[in-house]
Design a protein around this motif. Sequence first.
Motif, PDB file in Angstrom:
ATOM      1  N   GLY A   1       0.681  -1.227   0.039  1.00 41.16           N
ATOM      2  CA  GLY A   1      -0.043  -0.084   0.107  1.00 41.16           C
ATOM      3  C   GLY A   1       0.839   1.137  -0.109  1.00 41.16           C
ATOM      4  N   SER A   2       0.158   2.423   0.406  1.00 41.96           N
ATOM      5  CA  SER A   2       0.821   3.787   0.400  1.00 41.96           C
ATOM      6  C   SER A   2       1.768   3.920   1.384  1.00 41.96           C
ATOM      7  CB  SER A   2      -0.260   4.772   0.431  1.00 41.96           C
ATOM      8  OG  SER A   2      -0.920   4.882   1.694  1.00 41.96           O
ATOM      9  N   LEU A   3       2.460   4.709   1.767  1.00 44.09           N
ATOM     10  CA  LEU A   3       3.339   5.105   2.789  1.00 44.09           C
ATOM     11  C   LEU A   3       2.612   5.213   4.358  1.00 44.09           C
ATOM     12  CD1 LEU A   3       6.508   5.276   2.946  1.00 44.09           C
ATOM     13  CD2 LEU A   3       6.318   7.840   3.019  1.00 44.09           C
ATOM     14  N   VAL A   4       1.207   5.855   3.890  1.00 47.61           N
ATOM     15  CA  VAL A   4       0.393   6.052   5.086  1.00 47.61           C
ATOM     16  C   VAL A   4       0.222   4.554   5.693  1.00 47.61           C
ATOM     17  CG1 VAL A   4      -2.017   6.509   5.622  1.00 47.61           C
ATOM     18  CG2 VAL A   4      -0.601   8.050   4.385  1.00 47.61           C
ATOM     19  N   ASP A   5      -0.009   3.392   4.823  1.00 49.95           N
ATOM     20  CA  ASP A   5      -0.109   2.213   5.262  1.00 49.95           C
ATOM     21  C   ASP A   5       1.011   1.360   5.842  1.00 49.95           C
ATOM     22  OD1 ASP A   5      -2.939   2.191   4.176  1.00 49.95           O
ATOM     23  OD2 ASP A   5      -2.146   1.826   2.156  1.00 49.95           O
ATOM     24  N   SER A   6       2.234   1.996   5.613  1.00 54.02           N
ATOM     25  CA  SER A   6       3.305   1.341   6.137  1.00 54.02           C
ATOM     26  C   SER A   6       3.469   0.791   7.640  1.00 54.02           C
ATOM     27  CB  SER A   6       4.872   2.036   5.625  1.00 54.02           C
ATOM     28  OG  SER A   6       4.715   3.329   6.450  1.00 54.02           O
ATOM     29  N   TRP A   7       2.472   1.524   8.450  1.00 48.88           N
ATOM     30  CA  TRP A   7       2.534   1.066   9.608  1.00 48.88           C
ATOM     31  C   TRP A   7       2.367  -0.280  10.023  1.00 48.88           C
ATOM     32  CZ3 TRP A   7      -1.735  -1.327  11.741  1.00 48.88           C
ATOM     33  CH2 TRP A   7      -3.132  -1.030  10.937  1.00 48.88           C
TER      34      TRP A   7
END
Length: 243
Positions: A175-181
């Motif tokens: 996914g996106s960098l926001v999803d990298s958690w």
Amino acid sequence: MNIGIIGSGNIGSTLARHLVSLGHEVSIGNSRGPQSLAAISADTGATAVTAEQAARSRDLVIIAVPQAAVPQLPIETLRSSSAVVVDTGNYYPTRDGAIVEIDNGLTDSQWVATVLGRPVIKAFNSVLAGSLAKGGLPAGTPGRICVPVAGDDLESKTLVQDVIRAMGFDTIDAGSLVDSWRQQPGTFAYCRDLDATALAAALAQADEDEIASYRKKADEEAAPYFREIVATKTLGMVSPSTR
């Protein structure tokens, strides 16, 4: 490709060895200068350079340093570069000190992108150095380790995923960098050597409301190791290896 690696620890040196073996032109730099990299250069085949020189690499720059060291990177060079930049780092408050922006909701790599003032791709942060060094297998082999890759630019993610496959690992778009958690310390996907099916399930299983809990658990588990590093550096000894 022309590839620079900033950071000469376990992940940086392991990636250097892999990438040189694949025929890439690889340079490796750190904060201590090329003279400190003679042994790693001899072992991996990568050219020892300054961090500034590594940051000038044309195609790919891999950042493999603790979060606390990110503000000391050659930021202006990285900001103006057209290379794909990969962040392999993880935030551990015991080691890095409190980073308010991450504690308030940014993912580890969103914060790195903010500090650098440019996009980054998140990869190689959730794989143990030993697995990365010796776990590569031919495509189609059952149980081949899968590596998640997160970021906002599809072309950049594709380039990084192509490199990962060439190294002997499967890869999944996380996914996106926001999803990298979902691939940060303490999550179900972190350092577990999962195949593609299991990794997809682990990423989906993560609960956004538990991010702080995941981080706290991982930090508490890693704290004894970080204290040992401090102790061995104080005594002038060599610290043990880890991710």
